[in-house]
Design a protein around this motif. Structure first.
Motif, PDB file in Angstrom:
ATOM      1  N   PRO A   2     -50.789   4.001  13.439  1.00 25.20           N
ATOM      2  CA  PRO A   2     -49.935   4.968  12.737  1.00 25.20           C
ATOM      3  C   PRO A   2     -49.400   6.018  13.716  1.00 25.20           C
ATOM      4  N   LYS A  78     -52.546   5.996   5.495  1.00 21.20           N
ATOM      5  CA  LYS A  78     -52.166   4.659   5.949  1.00 21.20           C
ATOM      6  C   LYS A  78     -50.913   4.665   6.815  1.00 21.20           C
ATOM      7  N   ASP A  79     -50.072   5.681   6.691  1.00 19.04           N
ATOM      8  CA  ASP A  79     -48.804   5.706   7.409  1.00 19.04           C
ATOM      9  C   ASP A  79     -48.750   6.646   8.606  1.00 19.04           C
ATOM     10  N   TRP A  80     -49.578   7.681   8.610  1.00 24.90           N
ATOM     11  CA  TRP A  80     -49.469   8.735   9.615  1.00 24.90           C
ATOM     12  C   TRP A  80     -50.835   9.294  10.009  1.00 24.90           C
TER      13      TRP A  80
END
Length: 99
Positions: A2, A78-80
């Motif tokens: 991420p 989950k993304d960053w």
């Protein structure tokens, strides 16, 4: 892995710490910056490796990773990897508030 995103306060923390060190010892400032970069690379690969920051509310939401006198306070999803503060642990902890 991420990507890392920075809060406004984390960016200000980073700039202030680097400027302070650079004015006194440019080589130390470069070493410190390299340590922060290396820590962030580690957190990108292993986002859950930082300890839970139990001194921050809401409890369990934030993690931290220690780099010398500084704590990288972050939240992983989950993304960053959200870097919230680069906190000098010699400062008054009552002043610490994530953004």
């Amino acid at each position: 892995m991420p990507p890392v995103r920075w809060s406004r306060l984390a960016d200000l923390d980073l700039q202030a710490a680097y400027t302070y060190l650079e004015e006194r010892n440019p080589d130390a400032a470069q070493r410190w910056a390299a340590t922060i970069v290396k820590a962030l690379e580690h957190l990108q690969e292993y986002p859950e490796s930082g300890a839970v920051a139990t001194d921050l509310s809401p409890k369990g939401r934030f993690r931290h990773w220690v780099c010398g006198h500084h704590r990288i306070i972050y939240r992983a999803d989950k993304d960053w990897i959200w870097v919230l503060r680069i906190w000098d642990s010699r400062r008054n902890p009552d002043d610490l508030k994530p953004e």
